[in-house]
Design an enzyme around this catalytic site. Structure first.
Site, mmCIF file in Angstrom:
data_model
loop_
_atom_site.group_PDB
_atom_site.id
_atom_site.type_symbol
_atom_site.label_atom_id
_atom_site.label_comp_id
_atom_site.label_asym_id
_atom_site.label_seq_id
_atom_site.Cartn_x
_atom_site.Cartn_y
_atom_site.Cartn_z
ATOM 1 N N LYS A 54 -6.892 15.779 19.203
ATOM 2 C CA LYS A 54 -7.639 16.261 18.037
ATOM 3 C C LYS A 54 -8.971 15.533 17.921
ATOM 4 C CE LYS A 54 -4.633 13.482 15.091
ATOM 5 N NZ LYS A 54 -4.027 13.224 13.809
ATOM 6 N N ARG B 163 -0.787 16.200 21.894
ATOM 7 C CA ARG B 163 -1.807 16.538 20.896
ATOM 8 C C ARG B 163 -3.153 15.897 21.209
ATOM 9 N NH1 ARG B 163 -1.154 15.590 14.401
ATOM 10 N NH2 ARG B 163 -0.530 13.486 15.018
ATOM 11 N N ASP C 93 2.909 4.464 13.214
ATOM 12 C CA ASP C 93 2.411 4.639 14.590
ATOM 13 C C ASP C 93 2.895 3.481 15.459
ATOM 14 O OD1 ASP C 93 0.628 5.636 12.552
ATOM 15 O OD2 ASP C 93 -0.882 6.049 14.079
ATOM 16 N N ASP D 181 5.355 8.449 13.006
ATOM 17 C CA ASP D 181 3.956 8.887 13.198
ATOM 18 C C ASP D 181 3.716 8.920 14.700
ATOM 19 O OD1 ASP D 181 1.126 9.394 12.951
ATOM 20 O OD2 ASP D 181 1.213 8.615 10.924
ATOM 21 N N ASP D 182 2.452 8.814 15.133
ATOM 22 C CA ASP D 182 2.193 8.938 16.561
ATOM 23 C C ASP D 182 2.959 7.905 17.377
ATOM 24 O OD1 ASP D 182 0.191 11.055 16.456
ATOM 25 O OD2 ASP D 182 -1.092 9.570 15.488
ATOM 26 N N HIS E 234 5.240 11.839 15.596
ATOM 27 C CA HIS E 234 4.273 12.939 15.607
ATOM 28 C C HIS E 234 3.815 13.311 17.006
ATOM 29 C CE1 HIS E 234 2.999 12.113 11.144
ATOM 30 N NE2 HIS E 234 4.270 12.458 11.276
#
Ligand SMILES: *[C@@H]1O[C@H](CO)[C@@H](O)[C@H](O)[C@H]1NC(C)=O
Ligand SMILES: *[C@@H]1O[C@H](CO)[C@@H](O)[C@H](O)[C@H]1NC(C)=O
Ligand SMILES: *[C@@H]1O[C@H](CO)[C@@H](O)[C@H](O)[C@H]1NC(C)=O
Length: 374
Positions: A270, A268, A192, A213-214, A235
């Site tokens: 979540k 995204r 990340d 990753d993010d 991501h």
């Protein structure tokens, strides 16, 4: 090792001439206020850690940080400037880090032209990130930084997560590069770029990220902006997962003028299954997507232990989600848009100019607010 110590001599002479203060007292006060300390080489980290509150400017010139040591620049004096020069390296050890940690008020952290912090992450990469295998050090803790800025820092090949931003208040990060491109083919995972929690006022401008990753993940915090980002390989730009931590509120976030390329997701949000909290007033505006392999836009309220359960719950409502001019293409095997909300738990959304194409249309969306569509 202190290789340079420049006193504010003119200030010292001037002050001594005007005031009849004892010379020793004046000298030490002025030294503290205006000294530039330069640290370098294998002993640079230890010397910098020891002397950090005696220097108003700390220059870290080609420092080789020993294995298992944090370049600990926490608790700096108010107004301290930290400048990285040349290549900063880190010894190898299996440990959780961080490699660098900075805290204080009115702090400036800068990378000089051509400077970079080289994590040489390949020594740890095993494709498992934080889920197993070798214990990997996190890179850079920007915790409890108040009214501060981090500018032009170039991070290469982080072992795992890069910037952890926590307890920050009015922190600007500009011109940051996270270049973990080498990790794509060599087992880089959970790298990340920016993880934000429990912070108020974090402004990230023009970051250039290539990771696994993010690009951004906000777990909690308010008044956060992320603009002009180039995100590749990871991501996507994420809120969450929100819920199940000590702080579970995300509010007033603007993500604008970003491109997301060759990534698992684009946009995204979540939230955690069975948890409580809230996500309020989040805007994604002018976001260009390409080469997205999973979801172009994904909002889901069903996360548990890092994976979707398929069953959304309403304890972390998502309100005031604006998605404006989010456009581009996803892979043919990907899903354009997926929204999985619990009944009544997603409201007050404004979606306009959304055009995500190339993938599948989801048949599993639930409780989609009227201005959005799957
Ligand atoms: C939403 O957040 C933005 C900052 O991202 C802020 O300027 C705006 O006032 C907020 N709006 C509401 C209704 O809270
Ligand atoms: C969000 O922004 C609104 C409007 O500026 C403000 O009233 C509210 O206090 C902010 N929320 C937080 C948690 O700072
Ligand atoms: C986003 O880009 C538009 C068009 O170039 C520009 O007018 C706007 O100021 C940018 N927003 C931010 C927050 O940089």
């Amino acid at each position: 090792m202190v290789v340079g110590l420049k006193l504010g001599l003119i200030g010292l002479l001037g002050a001594a001439a005007v005031h009849a203060a004892p010379a020793a007292t004046r000298a030490s006060e002025i030294e503290q206020r205006s000294s530039t300390c330069t640290f370098s080489g294998a002993k640079g980290a230890a010397s910098a850690i020891k002397s950090k509150t005696s220097c108003s400017t700390i220059v870290l010139s080609s420092v080789a940080v020993p294995a298992g040591t944090t370049l600990d620049l926490t608790g700096l004096n108010k107004g301290t400037t930290v400048i990285f020069e040349g290549e900063t390296t880190f010894g190898y050890k299996e440990w959780s880090g961080p490699l660098v940690s900075v805290s204080g008020t009115d702090i400036t952290v800068q990378g000089a032209s051509g400077a970079y912090l080289n994590g040489d992450g390949a020594r740890w990469w095993d494709g498992k990130g934080t889920n197993g295998g070798k214990t990997k050090p996190k890179f850079f803790y920007a915790h409890k930084l108040i009214n501060s800025k981090i500018e032009d820092i170039y991070i290469k090949n982080s072992p795992v997560q890069v910037f952890s931003i926590n307890g920050a208040n009015d922190l600007t990060l500009s011109g940051i590069t996270v270049n973990n491109a080498d990790g794509d083919a060599n087992g880089g995972h959970n790298t990340d770029a920016f993880d934000i929690g429990s912070s108020t006022g974090v402004y990230i401008t023009s970051p250039n990220v290539h990771n696994q990753d993010d690009c951004l993940a906000i777990n909690s915090g308010s008044d956060i902006s992320f603009t002009g980002a180039t995100c590749t390989g990871g991501h996507g730009i994420s809120i969450g997962s929100v819920g199940g931590r000590s702080d579970n509120t995300v509010e007033n976030v603007t993500i604008e003028n970003c491109s997301i390329t060759d990534s698992a997701n684009g946009v995204r949000v979540k939230t955690v299954y069975g948890a409580t909290g809230s996500v309020k007033n989040v805007t994604y505006k002018n976001i260009a997507l390409s080469g997205i392999s999973d979801y172009g836009i994904v909002v889901e309220q069903d996360y548990k232990n890092g994976s979707p359960t398929g069953t959304p719950t309403s304890g972390v409502p998502i309100t005031g989600l604006t998605v404006s001019n989010v456009h581009g293409t996803v892979d043919s095997s990907a899903t354009d848009i997926y929204v999985l909300c619990a009944s009544g738990a997603c409201s007050d959304w404004t979606w306009s100019g959304v055009s995500v194409k190339g993938g599948k249309t989801s048949s599993k969306c639930k409780n989609v607010p009227s201005s959005a569509s799957c």
